[in-house]
Each structure stands twice: as structure tokens, then as C-alpha cells.
Design an enzyme around this catalytic site. Sequence first.
Site, PDB file in Angstrom:
ATOM      1  CB  ILE A  49     -27.502   4.974 -29.904  1.00 50.32           C
ATOM      2  CG1 ILE A  49     -26.774   6.330 -29.954  1.00 50.32           C
ATOM      3  CG2 ILE A  49     -27.659   4.515 -28.459  1.00 50.32           C
ATOM      4  CD1 ILE A  49     -27.528   7.467 -29.264  1.00 50.32           C
TER       5      ILE A  49
ATOM      6  CG  HIS B 178     -26.639   2.238 -23.909  1.00 52.23           C
ATOM      7  ND1 HIS B 178     -25.402   2.792 -23.685  1.00 52.23           N
ATOM      8  CD2 HIS B 178     -26.962   1.593 -22.766  1.00 52.23           C
ATOM      9  CE1 HIS B 178     -24.994   2.491 -22.459  1.00 52.23           C
ATOM     10  NE2 HIS B 178     -25.916   1.758 -21.889  1.00 52.23           N
TER      11      HIS B 178
ATOM     12  CB  CYS C 230     -50.699   4.127 -30.856  1.00 47.37           C
ATOM     13  SG  CYS C 230     -49.706   4.680 -32.266  1.00 47.37           S
TER      14      CYS C 230
ATOM     15  CG  ASN D 239     -10.486   3.260 -24.635  1.00 48.93           C
ATOM     16  OD1 ASN D 239     -11.384   3.274 -25.477  1.00 48.93           O
ATOM     17  ND2 ASN D 239     -10.403   4.159 -23.679  1.00 48.93           N
TER      18      ASN D 239
HETATM   19  P1  NAD Z   1     -17.078   7.547 -23.825  1.00 46.28           P
HETATM   20  O1  NAD Z   1     -17.145   8.792 -24.616  1.00 46.28           O
HETATM   21  O2  NAD Z   1     -17.318   7.618 -22.381  1.00 46.28           O
HETATM   22  O3  NAD Z   1     -15.632   6.893 -24.004  1.00 46.28           O
HETATM   23  C1  NAD Z   1     -15.064   6.718 -25.276  1.00 46.28           C
HETATM   24  C2  NAD Z   1     -13.656   6.176 -25.079  1.00 46.28           C
HETATM   25  O4  NAD Z   1     -13.128   5.855 -26.362  1.00 46.28           O
HETATM   26  C3  NAD Z   1     -12.717   7.201 -24.447  1.00 46.28           C
HETATM   27  O5  NAD Z   1     -11.965   6.552 -23.422  1.00 46.28           O
HETATM   28  C4  NAD Z   1     -11.813   7.627 -25.621  1.00 46.28           C
HETATM   29  O6  NAD Z   1     -10.499   7.922 -25.206  1.00 46.28           O
HETATM   30  C5  NAD Z   1     -11.829   6.389 -26.484  1.00 46.28           C
HETATM   31  N1  NAD Z   1     -11.654   6.655 -27.913  1.00 46.28           N
HETATM   32  C6  NAD Z   1     -12.208   7.637 -28.672  1.00 46.28           C
HETATM   33  N2  NAD Z   1     -11.870   7.498 -29.972  1.00 46.28           N
HETATM   34  C7  NAD Z   1     -11.045   6.410 -30.025  1.00 46.28           C
HETATM   35  C8  NAD Z   1     -10.359   5.758 -31.075  1.00 46.28           C
HETATM   36  N3  NAD Z   1     -10.471   6.163 -32.353  1.00 46.28           N
HETATM   37  N4  NAD Z   1      -9.598   4.662 -30.762  1.00 46.28           N
HETATM   38  C9  NAD Z   1      -9.487   4.236 -29.478  1.00 46.28           C
HETATM   39  N5  NAD Z   1     -10.132   4.811 -28.440  1.00 46.28           N
HETATM   40  C10 NAD Z   1     -10.906   5.887 -28.718  1.00 46.28           C
HETATM   41  O7  NAD Z   1     -18.020   6.491 -24.560  1.00 46.28           O
HETATM   42  P2  NAD Z   1     -18.798   5.230 -23.955  1.00 46.28           P
HETATM   43  O8  NAD Z   1     -17.918   4.518 -23.010  1.00 46.28           O
HETATM   44  O9  NAD Z   1     -19.354   4.500 -25.108  1.00 46.28           O
HETATM   45  O10 NAD Z   1     -19.987   5.864 -23.124  1.00 46.28           O
HETATM   46  C11 NAD Z   1     -20.728   6.928 -23.674  1.00 46.28           C
HETATM   47  C12 NAD Z   1     -22.215   6.716 -23.770  1.00 46.28           C
HETATM   48  O11 NAD Z   1     -22.685   7.613 -24.750  1.00 46.28           O
HETATM   49  C13 NAD Z   1     -22.635   5.366 -24.233  1.00 46.28           C
HETATM   50  O12 NAD Z   1     -23.665   4.963 -23.415  1.00 46.28           O
HETATM   51  C14 NAD Z   1     -23.163   5.553 -25.661  1.00 46.28           C
HETATM   52  O13 NAD Z   1     -24.455   4.983 -25.783  1.00 46.28           O
HETATM   53  C15 NAD Z   1     -23.329   7.025 -25.845  1.00 46.28           C
HETATM   54  N6  NAD Z   1     -22.746   7.550 -27.097  1.00 46.28           N
HETATM   55  C16 NAD Z   1     -22.869   6.843 -28.258  1.00 46.28           C
HETATM   56  C17 NAD Z   1     -22.313   7.321 -29.426  1.00 46.28           C
HETATM   57  C18 NAD Z   1     -22.467   6.496 -30.684  1.00 46.28           C
HETATM   58  O14 NAD Z   1     -23.449   5.775 -30.827  1.00 46.28           O
HETATM   59  N7  NAD Z   1     -21.512   6.552 -31.619  1.00 46.28           N
HETATM   60  C19 NAD Z   1     -21.617   8.534 -29.432  1.00 46.28           C
HETATM   61  C20 NAD Z   1     -21.521   9.261 -28.228  1.00 46.28           C
HETATM   62  C21 NAD Z   1     -22.074   8.740 -27.065  1.00 46.28           C
HETATM   63 ZN    ZN Z   2     -49.322   6.952 -31.992  1.00 47.59          ZN
END
Ligand code: NAD
Ligand code: ZN
Length: 238
Positions: A102, A118, A129, A211
Site C-alpha cells: 500500500i 490492497h 461525500c 523470498n
Molecule cells: P508479510 O510481512 O506477511 O511477508 C513478507 C515476506 O517477505 C516474509 O516472508 C519475509 O521473510 C520476506 N522479506 C522481508 N524482507 C525481504 C527482503 N528484503 N528480501 C526478500 N524477502 C524479504 O507481507 P505480505 O505477504 O505482503 O502480507 C502482509 C500484508 O500487509 C499485505 O497485505 C500488505 O498489504 C500489508 N503490508 C504492506 C506494507 C507495504 O505497503 N510496504 C508493509 C507492511 C504490511
Molecule cells: Zn465529505
Amino acid sequence: MSNLQSIIDASRRIVCFTGAGFSTASGIPDFRGEHGLYAGEWEGLTPEMILSQSFFYLHPEKFFAFYRSHMLFPDARPNAAHEALHRLEQAGKLRGIVTQNIDGLHRRAGNRLVYEVHGSVWENYCLDCNAFYGLEKVLRSEGIPRCERCGGVVKPWVVLYGEAPDKYTCMGACREISNCDTLIVAGTSLSVEPAASMLEYFHGKHLVVVNAEPTPADARASLVIRGDVAEVFGNLTV
Ligand code: NAD
Ligand code: ZN
């Protein structure tokens, strides 16, 4: 030449499916990774509980306090992985990005074909509104952000737990996934539905997972890279 490099070189329609791990190198914490928000203590609540539809309506002040301090990173910049996807799009190889993020960083990197399933913190709407507000509205207000026209509550265009994602965004995302020859899944634990199930639409040649930790898609992937997305994508020659 890495295996990923040769797969990309041989592919014509690539789609990248990204999650929070794609942005950790930009300084935005993920949820379930090593330094993710799940490691913190939030008065006995998990981030998923606070970022839920019911919590938003029952405790909007607490929701916005958490949201402002943990979900908003207006100064974050695209990292090497975002930049690599921009180059892949410019080269005509990348047909789309389906992201659970997001943070808006794929768009900030210059990508045009982005399905934000998302939503995005950069868009906010009045619940009464429907007036549009940018991120500044949430950043520069205190407590519950209110509409300047009607006084209604301004809600981020972010899909909260318990809310359905936008139907048309999901349809577009599923169409791209079903039409691509290579799907690269990167920086996601694949534990959030219905986004994770979108992978079922993939019938192409190469499923690649990049990942730091194992994911449910590893077993059927043709290539699994257990590493840092910024490093892996940053090393690609596009
Ligand atoms: P998650 O936190 O569940 O999983 C993140 C995965 O990425 C983990 O398995 C982790 O090991 C791996 N990871 C972290 N840093 C890494 C890197 N540098 N290189 C390789 N792998 C790495 O995240 P998700 O699956 O996206 O689900 C979380 C939910 O939370 C989503 O729906 C998302 O919308 C939201 N979210 C978004 C943000 C953002 O917009 N940046 C941040 C936090 C959460
Ligand atoms: Zn309004």
C-alpha cells in the site's frame, strides 16, 4: 548468468507479484519478516486486528494512531528491486505488477501497469461525500481526519482485514496473471487472502519465488531464490 536472468531473457510476458518484503530495503517494515511488525507488542493486539474493518469503525482514534505511526512512510524511496521492475517494464518484458503493498513505491519508481490489490495510502476518501484527499490530509491532521466539505470521516483507500478488495483491480490482476508466461513472486509470505490465491490463475511456464523465507508456492515453483529482493533484482541485467 543466473537462472533468473536466463528465465527473464527467455520470457515475453512477465508479471511480478509483490508483498511487504519488496519494500523492506526502502525502510518500510513488513509484518511477518525478521524485523516485522508482528515482533512488536500492541497492547495484546496484532497489526491485523488493528488494521481490520471492525477496529476502524469501533476505535477510529486508536486505528489512526497506529496507522500514522506504523503504516505511513512518505519519505521512503524505491529501492533497487523497484527500479529493476521499472526497467523491465520499459524494456517491454514486464506486463504488470500485482502488489499487496500500500506504499505506492512501484508507481513512484515509474511503473504504469500496477494493480494495487490492497489499495494505497496515497488515496483517501470521505466516507460520506466521497471527496478525495491525498496522504497529506492524514499526515497533517490529528485524531480522526475529517472532510473539509461535509465533516465526514476520511478513510484511507486501503483494504482493511475483513474488507473485500476492489473487484475490478482484482479482475485485472487475475487477467494479467493468467496471461503471463513467467510469474515472479517476491517479498511475500503468501498468507493474506484473497491475494495469495490469485496465483492459482497462473498457467504459464515459469513460476519463480524470491523470498527470504519459505512460502507455500515454493513446492510448485520452477525456481526458488532464498535471498534479498533488492540484491537479486538489483543484479539483473535489463
Ligand atoms: P508479510 O510481512 O506477511 O511477508 C513478507 C515476506 O517477505 C516474509 O516472508 C519475509 O521473510 C520476506 N522479506 C522481508 N524482507 C525481504 C527482503 N528484503 N528480501 C526478500 N524477502 C524479504 O507481507 P505480505 O505477504 O505482503 O502480507 C502482509 C500484508 O500487509 C499485505 O497485505 C500488505 O498489504 C500489508 N503490508 C504492506 C506494507 C507495504 O505497503 N510496504 C508493509 C507492511 C504490511
Ligand atoms: Zn465529505
